[in-house]
Motif scaffolding. Sequence first.
Motif, PDB file in Angstrom:
ATOM      1  N   UNK A 152       0.844  -1.200   0.000  1.00 50.47           N
ATOM      2  CA  UNK A 152       0.000   0.000   0.000  1.00 50.47           C
ATOM      3  C   UNK A 152       0.882   1.255   0.000  1.00 50.47           C
ATOM      4  N   UNK A 153       0.358   2.314  -0.572  1.00 47.43           N
ATOM      5  CA  UNK A 153       1.109   3.570  -0.625  1.00 47.43           C
ATOM      6  C   UNK A 153       1.216   4.132   0.791  1.00 47.43           C
ATOM      7  N   UNK A 154       2.442   4.511   1.152  1.00 50.74           N
ATOM      8  CA  UNK A 154       2.667   5.065   2.484  1.00 50.74           C
ATOM      9  C   UNK A 154       2.276   6.531   2.511  1.00 50.74           C
ATOM     10  N   UNK A 155       1.674   6.944   3.579  1.00 52.30           N
ATOM     11  CA  UNK A 155       1.315   8.341   3.772  1.00 52.30           C
ATOM     12  C   UNK A 155       2.474   9.092   4.404  1.00 52.30           C
ATOM     13  N   UNK A 156       2.268  10.331   4.732  1.00 54.25           N
ATOM     14  CA  UNK A 156       3.329  11.119   5.354  1.00 54.25           C
ATOM     15  C   UNK A 156       3.626  10.625   6.768  1.00 54.25           C
ATOM     16  N   UNK A 157       4.885  10.759   7.137  1.00 54.31           N
ATOM     17  CA  UNK A 157       5.280  10.381   8.487  1.00 54.31           C
ATOM     18  C   UNK A 157       4.851  11.478   9.458  1.00 54.31           C
ATOM     19  N   UNK A 158       4.744  11.109  10.707  1.00 55.84           N
ATOM     20  CA  UNK A 158       4.348  12.068  11.730  1.00 55.84           C
ATOM     21  C   UNK A 158       5.460  13.112  11.875  1.00 55.84           C
ATOM     22  N   UNK A 159       5.059  14.370  11.932  1.00 54.48           N
ATOM     23  CA  UNK A 159       6.019  15.474  12.009  1.00 54.48           C
ATOM     24  C   UNK A 159       6.438  15.698  13.457  1.00 54.48           C
ATOM     25  N   UNK A 160       7.444  14.962  13.888  1.00 52.33           N
ATOM     26  CA  UNK A 160       8.000  15.158  15.225  1.00 52.33           C
ATOM     27  C   UNK A 160       9.127  16.175  15.124  1.00 52.33           C
ATOM     28  N   UNK A 161       9.523  16.782  16.242  1.00 54.38           N
ATOM     29  CA  UNK A 161      10.639  17.734  16.190  1.00 54.38           C
ATOM     30  C   UNK A 161      11.914  17.133  15.578  1.00 54.38           C
ATOM     31  N   UNK A 162      12.187  15.876  15.885  1.00 55.86           N
ATOM     32  CA  UNK A 162      13.384  15.230  15.340  1.00 55.86           C
ATOM     33  C   UNK A 162      13.282  15.091  13.824  1.00 55.86           C
ATOM     34  N   UNK A 163      12.115  14.657  13.340  1.00 56.32           N
ATOM     35  CA  UNK A 163      11.933  14.497  11.891  1.00 56.32           C
ATOM     36  C   UNK A 163      11.972  15.839  11.179  1.00 56.32           C
ATOM     37  N   UNK A 164      11.383  16.859  11.791  1.00 55.09           N
ATOM     38  CA  UNK A 164      11.403  18.184  11.174  1.00 55.09           C
ATOM     39  C   UNK A 164      12.832  18.723  11.078  1.00 55.09           C
TER      40      UNK A 164
END
Length: 191
Positions: free
Chosen positions: A12-24
């Motif tokens: 399945x197509x993956x959606x956006x990852x959760x925008x955590x401070x570390x990821x941002x």
Amino acid sequence: MAVDNRQNSSRPRRGPKKATPERLEKSALFYLERFASSSENLRRVLMRRVEASAKEHGTDREEGARFIDSLIERYQRAGLLDDAAYAEARVTSLHRRGLSDRAIAMKLRQKGVPAELIDRSLEALREEHRADGADANREAAMNYARRRRIGPFRQTARQENRDRDLAALGRQGFDYETARRIVDAETETEL
């Protein structure tokens, strides 16, 4: 016949990852490694991630915006983001490509560069060219004409394409007099 593998894949197509401070922060650093950016442009890029995460995961937009603001302030203090240096470098690059002052200002406004920095950078470019005894806008028009083979750089059918060449220079933001001089010049040395 070509087959679109994306539709036939079992994953399945993956959606956006959760925008955590570390990821941002990782996203911001990765973006700055690849592209020069103004502060406002980086803010927009990161806010798009927060918006996508808010829709998919319910991330708090206000909290994401506050983190992005603090991240940008920290990067400005550290020298990773410098809007003045970005504006000067972008003005020089776009001028070399053959864009007029108006077109350059528009592109920088789209990237969120403050108007006073745009004006200061364009004035620095004009001063640099005045010191050399040249007109920055005419030089940019020549660069554009050379790149697009307009005016003295066109090998054949110059008269048939005169109006088209004038229009092309006009769309780039050059005034009629500059465009006419470029298009009507017989040789490059005439310019």
